[in-house]
Design a protein around this motif. Structure first.
Motif, PDB file in Angstrom:
ATOM      1  N   GLN A 103      30.778  29.083  45.560  1.00  0.00           N
ATOM      2  CA  GLN A 103      30.461  30.119  44.571  1.00  0.00           C
ATOM      3  C   GLN A 103      31.321  29.999  43.311  1.00  0.00           C
ATOM      4  O   GLN A 103      32.508  29.688  43.392  1.00  0.00           O
ATOM      5  CB  GLN A 103      30.683  31.534  45.164  1.00  0.00           C
ATOM      6  CG  GLN A 103      29.594  31.974  46.129  1.00  0.00           C
ATOM      7  CD  GLN A 103      29.698  31.323  47.498  1.00  0.00           C
ATOM      8  OE1 GLN A 103      30.666  30.650  47.817  1.00  0.00           O
ATOM      9  NE2 GLN A 103      28.688  31.517  48.307  1.00  0.00           N
ATOM     10  N   SER A 104      30.724  30.271  42.149  1.00  0.00           N
ATOM     11  CA  SER A 104      31.492  30.262  40.896  1.00  0.00           C
ATOM     12  C   SER A 104      32.042  31.666  40.646  1.00  0.00           C
ATOM     13  O   SER A 104      31.808  32.580  41.443  1.00  0.00           O
ATOM     14  CB  SER A 104      30.612  29.804  39.735  1.00  0.00           C
ATOM     15  OG  SER A 104      29.599  30.763  39.475  1.00  0.00           O
ATOM     16  N   SER A 105      32.741  31.855  39.515  1.00  0.00           N
ATOM     17  CA  SER A 105      33.350  33.172  39.282  1.00  0.00           C
ATOM     18  C   SER A 105      32.292  34.226  38.963  1.00  0.00           C
ATOM     19  O   SER A 105      32.518  35.409  39.155  1.00  0.00           O
ATOM     20  CB  SER A 105      34.403  33.104  38.176  1.00  0.00           C
ATOM     21  OG  SER A 105      33.793  33.000  36.911  1.00  0.00           O
ATOM     22  N   ASP A 106      31.122  33.799  38.481  1.00  0.00           N
ATOM     23  CA  ASP A 106      30.104  34.799  38.118  1.00  0.00           C
ATOM     24  C   ASP A 106      28.777  34.656  38.861  1.00  0.00           C
ATOM     25  O   ASP A 106      27.890  35.486  38.672  1.00  0.00           O
ATOM     26  CB  ASP A 106      29.847  34.786  36.597  1.00  0.00           C
ATOM     27  CG  ASP A 106      29.277  33.456  36.097  1.00  0.00           C
ATOM     28  OD1 ASP A 106      29.467  32.422  36.777  1.00  0.00           O
ATOM     29  OD2 ASP A 106      28.649  33.443  35.030  1.00  0.00           O
ATOM     30  N   HIS A 107      28.613  33.634  39.702  1.00  0.00           N
ATOM     31  CA  HIS A 107      27.336  33.458  40.406  1.00  0.00           C
ATOM     32  C   HIS A 107      27.555  33.041  41.859  1.00  0.00           C
ATOM     33  O   HIS A 107      28.446  32.242  42.148  1.00  0.00           O
ATOM     34  CB  HIS A 107      26.478  32.388  39.727  1.00  0.00           C
ATOM     35  CG  HIS A 107      25.797  32.848  38.475  1.00  0.00           C
ATOM     36  ND1 HIS A 107      26.415  32.854  37.261  1.00  0.00           N
ATOM     37  CD2 HIS A 107      24.541  33.338  38.269  1.00  0.00           C
ATOM     38  CE1 HIS A 107      25.577  33.323  36.336  1.00  0.00           C
ATOM     39  NE2 HIS A 107      24.439  33.623  36.926  1.00  0.00           N
ATOM     40  N   TYR A 108      26.704  33.588  42.726  1.00  0.00           N
ATOM     41  CA  TYR A 108      26.709  33.161  44.134  1.00  0.00           C
ATOM     42  C   TYR A 108      26.364  31.674  44.216  1.00  0.00           C
ATOM     43  O   TYR A 108      26.949  30.928  45.002  1.00  0.00           O
ATOM     44  CB  TYR A 108      25.674  33.989  44.910  1.00  0.00           C
ATOM     45  CG  TYR A 108      25.650  33.719  46.395  1.00  0.00           C
ATOM     46  CD1 TYR A 108      26.650  34.226  47.226  1.00  0.00           C
ATOM     47  CD2 TYR A 108      24.623  32.969  46.969  1.00  0.00           C
ATOM     48  CE1 TYR A 108      26.634  33.980  48.586  1.00  0.00           C
ATOM     49  CE2 TYR A 108      24.595  32.720  48.325  1.00  0.00           C
ATOM     50  CZ  TYR A 108      25.608  33.228  49.132  1.00  0.00           C
ATOM     51  OH  TYR A 108      25.574  32.980  50.480  1.00  0.00           O
ATOM     52  N   LYS A 124      38.261  28.893  39.696  1.00  0.00           N
ATOM     53  CA  LYS A 124      36.854  29.279  39.582  1.00  0.00           C
ATOM     54  C   LYS A 124      36.589  29.677  38.135  1.00  0.00           C
ATOM     55  O   LYS A 124      37.433  30.293  37.481  1.00  0.00           O
ATOM     56  CB  LYS A 124      36.563  30.477  40.488  1.00  0.00           C
ATOM     57  CG  LYS A 124      36.808  30.206  41.962  1.00  0.00           C
ATOM     58  CD  LYS A 124      35.530  29.888  42.698  1.00  0.00           C
ATOM     59  CE  LYS A 124      35.821  29.722  44.196  1.00  0.00           C
ATOM     60  NZ  LYS A 124      34.666  29.209  44.940  1.00  0.00           N
ATOM     61  N   THR A 125      35.412  29.316  37.644  1.00  0.00           N
ATOM     62  CA  THR A 125      35.045  29.753  36.302  1.00  0.00           C
ATOM     63  C   THR A 125      33.562  30.093  36.238  1.00  0.00           C
ATOM     64  O   THR A 125      32.871  30.100  37.265  1.00  0.00           O
ATOM     65  CB  THR A 125      35.432  28.687  35.245  1.00  0.00           C
ATOM     66  OG1 THR A 125      35.313  29.254  33.938  1.00  0.00           O
ATOM     67  CG2 THR A 125      34.545  27.447  35.343  1.00  0.00           C
ATOM     68  N   LEU A 126      33.098  30.403  35.022  1.00  0.00           N
ATOM     69  CA  LEU A 126      31.701  30.798  34.821  1.00  0.00           C
ATOM     70  C   LEU A 126      30.777  29.582  34.922  1.00  0.00           C
ATOM     71  O   LEU A 126      31.164  28.480  34.524  1.00  0.00           O
ATOM     72  CB  LEU A 126      31.520  31.403  33.417  1.00  0.00           C
ATOM     73  CG  LEU A 126      32.474  32.524  33.002  1.00  0.00           C
ATOM     74  CD1 LEU A 126      32.260  32.876  31.520  1.00  0.00           C
ATOM     75  CD2 LEU A 126      32.249  33.757  33.878  1.00  0.00           C
ATOM     76  N   ASN A 127      29.568  29.801  35.405  1.00  0.00           N
ATOM     77  CA  ASN A 127      28.582  28.715  35.356  1.00  0.00           C
ATOM     78  C   ASN A 127      28.461  28.223  33.916  1.00  0.00           C
ATOM     79  O   ASN A 127      28.398  29.024  32.975  1.00  0.00           O
ATOM     80  CB  ASN A 127      27.216  29.211  35.846  1.00  0.00           C
ATOM     81  CG  ASN A 127      27.118  29.225  37.363  1.00  0.00           C
ATOM     82  OD1 ASN A 127      28.115  29.036  38.061  1.00  0.00           O
ATOM     83  ND2 ASN A 127      25.922  29.433  37.879  1.00  0.00           N
ATOM     84  N   GLY A 128      28.439  26.924  33.751  1.00  0.00           N
ATOM     85  CA  GLY A 128      28.288  26.329  32.412  1.00  0.00           C
ATOM     86  C   GLY A 128      29.598  25.946  31.766  1.00  0.00           C
ATOM     87  O   GLY A 128      29.611  25.179  30.810  1.00  0.00           O
TER      88      GLY A 128
END
Ligand code: MG
Ligand code: ZN
Length: 391
Positions: A103-108, A124-128
């Motif tokens: 899992q990323s910081s903002d998405h499962y 962990k970071t945001l998708n993209g």
């Protein structure tokens, strides 16, 4: 008259927007599920021989780490490859294994940028996002830390070298689509070897800059074919074997195993050791397209690259190899198969990534650290500890 002028401006704007979007998407045109149902089944084919390697190593702390990322490679992708190769893989030599939570910081469900960043930085970071935190602050990568420790460093991929997975080790960008800014980030770290596609992001740029002479000034041999790359005996190497992505296997030949071999050759000359990341980029693309043959071809090509790493590590005895994935792609499962013919019948639940855990395999000194269930960020943290990059 004014109306006509407006109309012209509007048309130009629309054409421009279309041009931009086509241009951006050209890098992502591996997405889109193939319609033909026949593509879900790999009919079987020839196999290659797999060697068995001893597991005796010199010391508890590795001097070198080879991190091999199968993009989108879940357990079904591996087992499809194993079945297609009539029951064996180079990967079978790895005695320690575990699972990574992706899992990323903002998405499962993570993308390859956030997944790559977790593996390259331990955050962990945001998708993209590429090696920046959710507030867009730069995070140092394993590769950058290794450069500071005077280790040799390298990146190998079949995709454009500026694509999310390799980029997450060298670039710091809020958006994975900023290919030209990513290429500029390659100029900021004094690393040793990179081989992949993406020539145009260095050479054919919207800002008019040509980074090829700059690379040469920094001491890189910039080469565009595997034939030339194979002949390099020492020094820094920038192998850019395609304008964008290299074609899929078998059209690109043995580019990935050969590049892996060459990168290890060059990096292992450094007495302080090395860090190398090798990506099987297009296992993910077979998943996106729900194409079992594409997955099998790419999985086996990646496994032969793993074989190259094992050839070196089993003799060197101070090298840790870690094989893992950034996420699973396709929600891939296997409904039937035949170990004698290599036939595999696949099924898919999505044309995108899924949220399931992905496997980790480890071979070499420190391999026992990679067993059990862990966050993807732990993989990077363990590498940093084992290579003593923070001390
Ligand atoms: Mg990738
Ligand atoms: Zn993907």
């Amino acid at each position: 008259m004014k109306k006509v002028k407006h109309l012209i401006v509007l048309t130009i704007n629309i054409a421009f927007a279309f041009f931009i979007s086509v241009n951006v998407n050209a890098q992502e045109n591996y997405k889109g599920v193939s319609k033909a149902d026949s593509l879900r089944t790999y009919p079987g084919g020839p196999s290659y021989n797999v060697k068995t390697y001893p597991s005796q190593f010199k010391r508890t702390h590795p001097k070198n780490v080879i991190l091999m990322i199968g993009d989108g490679m879940g357990t079904a992708h591996i087992y499809a490859g194993l079945t297609a190769n009539h029951g064996d893989l180079f990967l079978s030599n790895f005695h320690y294994s575990g699972f990574s939570r992706t899992q990323s910081s903002d998405h499962y469900v993570t993308d390859s940028a956030a997944g790559g960043t977790a593996l390259s930085t331990g955050h962990k970071t945001l998708n993209g996002a590429l090696a920046v935190d959710p507030q867009q602050k730069t995070i140092e990568t394993i590769l950058e830390m290794a450069v500071k420790k005077n280790k040799a460093t390298g990146l190998v991929s079949t995709s454009s070298i500026t694509h999310a997975t390799p980029a997450s080790f060298i670039a710091h960008q809020a958006s994975r689509g900023s290919y030209e800014d990513i290429a500029l980030d390659f100029m900021k770290t004094n690393f040793t070897v990179f081989i992949g596609g993406g020539y145009k992001h260095f050479h054919d740029r919207k800002d008019g800059k040509d980074l090829i002479p700059e690379l040469e000034k920094k001491g890189y041999k910039v080469l565009r074919s595997m034939e030339e790359i194979q002949k390099v005996k020492s020094g820094k190497l920038a192998g850019l074997t395609a304008d964008e992505h290299n074609p899929r296997y078998p059209e690109r030949g043995d580019m990935l195993p050969q590049s892996t071999h060459k990168a290890i050759d060059l990096l292992s000359m450094n007495p302080k050791g090395f860090f190398l990341m090798v990506e099987g980029s297009q296992i993910d693309w077979g998943g996106h397209q729900n194409d079992t043959r594409y997955i099998v071809d790419e999985m086996l090509d990646f496994d032969r690259a793993i074989g190259q790493a094992l050839d070196f590590a089993s003799k060197n005895k101070e090298t840790l190899i870690i094989v893992t994935a950034d996420h699973e792609t396709g929600g891939f499962s296997l409904l039937d198969g035949n170990m004698k013919t290599g036939m595999v019948k696949g099924a898919f639940t999505t044309g995108d990534h899924s949220g399931v855990m992905v496997p980790i395999f480890a071979y070499g000194p420190g391999a026992e650290e990679f067993s059990g269930m862990m966050e993807n960020t732990e993989v990077a943290k363990k590498i940093i500890d084992l290579l003593q990059l923070k001390k």
